[in-house]
Design an enzyme around this catalytic site. Structure first.
Site, PDB file in Angstrom:
ATOM      1  N   THR A  62      -4.016   2.783   3.076  1.00  0.00           N
ATOM      2  CA  THR A  62      -2.570   2.183   3.615  1.00  0.00           C
ATOM      3  C   THR A  62      -1.889   2.095   2.191  1.00  0.00           C
ATOM      4  O   THR A  62      -0.762   2.373   2.121  1.00  0.00           O
ATOM      5  CB  THR A  62      -2.362   1.118   4.520  1.00  0.00           C
ATOM      6  OG1 THR A  62      -3.296   1.262   5.675  1.00  0.00           O
ATOM      7  CG2 THR A  62      -0.831   1.172   4.834  1.00  0.00           C
ATOM      8  N   TYR A 149     -16.844   2.256   3.426  1.00  0.00           N
ATOM      9  CA  TYR A 149     -15.930   2.830   4.129  1.00  0.00           C
ATOM     10  C   TYR A 149     -16.151   4.203   4.743  1.00  0.00           C
ATOM     11  O   TYR A 149     -16.501   5.154   3.893  1.00  0.00           O
ATOM     12  CB  TYR A 149     -14.530   2.837   3.436  1.00  0.00           C
ATOM     13  CG  TYR A 149     -13.209   3.140   4.475  1.00  0.00           C
ATOM     14  CD1 TYR A 149     -13.336   3.552   5.681  1.00  0.00           C
ATOM     15  CD2 TYR A 149     -12.056   3.210   3.736  1.00  0.00           C
ATOM     16  CE1 TYR A 149     -12.013   3.798   6.407  1.00  0.00           C
ATOM     17  CE2 TYR A 149     -10.828   3.584   4.561  1.00  0.00           C
ATOM     18  CZ  TYR A 149     -11.127   3.788   5.877  1.00  0.00           C
ATOM     19  OH  TYR A 149      -9.702   4.048   6.678  1.00  0.00           O
ATOM     20  N   LYS A 174     -16.996  -0.124   7.268  1.00  0.00           N
ATOM     21  CA  LYS A 174     -15.759   0.149   8.135  1.00  0.00           C
ATOM     22  C   LYS A 174     -15.817   1.355   8.452  1.00  0.00           C
ATOM     23  O   LYS A 174     -15.800   2.462   7.644  1.00  0.00           O
ATOM     24  CB  LYS A 174     -14.635  -0.086   6.947  1.00  0.00           C
ATOM     25  CG  LYS A 174     -13.363   0.086   7.623  1.00  0.00           C
ATOM     26  CD  LYS A 174     -12.326  -0.599   6.374  1.00  0.00           C
ATOM     27  CE  LYS A 174     -10.787  -0.286   7.040  1.00  0.00           C
ATOM     28  NZ  LYS A 174     -10.418   0.983   7.106  1.00  0.00           N
TER      29      LYS A 174
HETATM   30  O1  LIG Z   1      -7.911   1.684   3.991  1.00  0.00           O
HETATM   31  C1  LIG Z   1      -7.009   1.430   4.856  1.00  0.00           C
HETATM   32  O2  LIG Z   1      -5.874   1.200   4.537  1.00  0.00           O
HETATM   33  C2  LIG Z   1      -7.008   1.644   6.276  1.00  0.00           C
HETATM   34  O3  LIG Z   1      -7.718   2.693   6.602  1.00  0.00           O
HETATM   35  C3  LIG Z   1      -6.863   0.796   7.215  1.00  0.00           C
HETATM   36  C4  LIG Z   1      -5.658   1.048   8.219  1.00  0.00           C
HETATM   37  O4  LIG Z   1      -4.957  -0.428   8.458  1.00  0.00           O
HETATM   38  C5  LIG Z   1      -5.958   1.611   9.491  1.00  0.00           C
HETATM   39  O5  LIG Z   1      -7.086   1.163   9.980  1.00  0.00           O
HETATM   40  C6  LIG Z   1      -4.664   1.397  10.435  1.00  0.00           C
HETATM   41  O6  LIG Z   1      -3.823   2.480  10.318  1.00  0.00           O
HETATM   42  O7  LIG Z   1      -4.724   0.329  11.367  1.00  0.00           O
END
Ligand SMILES: O=C([O-])C(=O)C[C@H](O)[C@@H](O)C(=O)[O-]
Length: 319
Positions: A62, A149, A174
């Protein structure tokens, strides 16, 4: 969070195991000329921590990790560390090939991060053996605990995750893939082969949407990008989930998360650019996304404003 709240130096895994609030994945702020805007970034992180985030995952998906130069990445992590001041842990992204991932890991470490989210290696689709070696080399090169991840070109067999869980310094996985059968077999294999407290995170875009299913597999942690622009909604969802208030969980899923996810599906990269638009709509000018992402259309931003408004109206109904 109360500024007087005690600072803890407990290991990252202990601090994440039963989070007191959502895991916050801030967007990265840019000025009108596209350069990094650290003051606004700090304000965004500060608001998130004050609103009740349990951890800050800086410069991850994000936060447009892919779009940051190394010095910008380091500045973001340093800013997040300064804003959180030890009240909640800061986990930083790290990625690309092994050499660069190690470099990012070291930058994050020198900037004061508490842990790393290891992104998939750049470009190549590698076999399990090579993937395992990549993450082992990253973990060996840093004192920071590593969360791996899983997504895109980094998809692991349960046997590989068992090996990752046995690796010194790797504390969790994750999942951004969304294959529940694979996830269940992974959780089962690690439980059997490496008894302990390996952490699992639902890391799908808008993870709240799938969290009921993930929780049933034993994956209790999830990331929240919605927290960036609607912290009260993300907090209400988190609270309802942890207290078993299914009525509120369903009300928020039906009235807010489903419409948001359906809007998010209208454009490539909206998992990031729509979140950023949401932060701007709520009054903090974090700028636009950097290429190759693009801004959501005007109509989609209008629809987003309506979805947010309806989400907040649901919270009012609850009172
Ligand atoms: O690395 C990242 O920012 C993500 O994948 C997390 C995000 O917060 C994703 O889970 C979401 O869109 O809620």
């Amino acid at each position: 969070m109360d500024p007087g709240e005690p600072v803890t130096s407990a290991p990252l895994a202990d601090r994440l195991r039963v989070p007191s609030g959502p895991l916050f994945f801030p967007v990265t702020a840019y000025g009108p000329d596209g350069s990094l805007d650290l003051d606004t970034y700090r304000a965004h992180v500060r608001r998130g921590v004050e609103a009740g985030a349990a951890a800050v995952f800086a410069a991850c998906g994000t936060g447009e990790f892919h779009a940051l130069a190394p010095e910008e990445f380091e500045a973001c992590v340093r800013a997040a560390v300064a804003e959180t001041a030890g009240r909640v842990p800061v986990v930083a992204g790290a990625g690309y090939g092994t050499a660069l991932a190690v470099r990012y890991a070291r930058l994050a470490e020198s900037a004061g991060a508490d842990g790393l989210l290891a992104m998939p290696p750049y470009l190549v689709v590698a076999a399990q053996e090579g993937l395992l070696r990549h993450y082992r080399e990253v973990a060996a090169a840093t004192a920071l605990p590593v969360i791996v991840y899983q997504r895109d070109n980094a998809v692991f067999t349960p046997e590989t995750v068992v090996e990752l869980a046995r690796t010194e310094g790797i504390i969790g996985l994750k999942d951004g893939l969304g294959d529940l059968d694979l996830m269940q077999r992974t959780v089962s294999a690690v439980r059997t082969e490496v008894p302990g407290d390996f952490l699992y995170f639902n890391g799908l875009p808008t993870a709240e949407q799938t969290q009921l299913a993930y929780r049933a597999l034993g994956v209790t942690l999830y990331s929240s990008a919605v927290f960036c622009f609607a912290p009260e909604i993300a907090l209400a969802f988190h609270r309802a989930l942890t207290t078993g208030d299914d009525t509120t969980v369903h009300r928020l899923l039906d009235g807010f998360y489903r419409p948001f996810v359906e809007l998010r599906a209208q454009g490539r990269g909206y998992a990031v650019s729509l979140v950023k638009a949401g932060v701007r709509l709520r009054g903090l000018d974090v700028g636009e996304v950097r290429p190759p992402l693009h801004e959501p259309s005007e109509d989609h931003v209008k629809q987003l404003a309506q979805v947010i408004e309806r989400g907040y109206a649901l919270l009012e109904e609850d009172k």
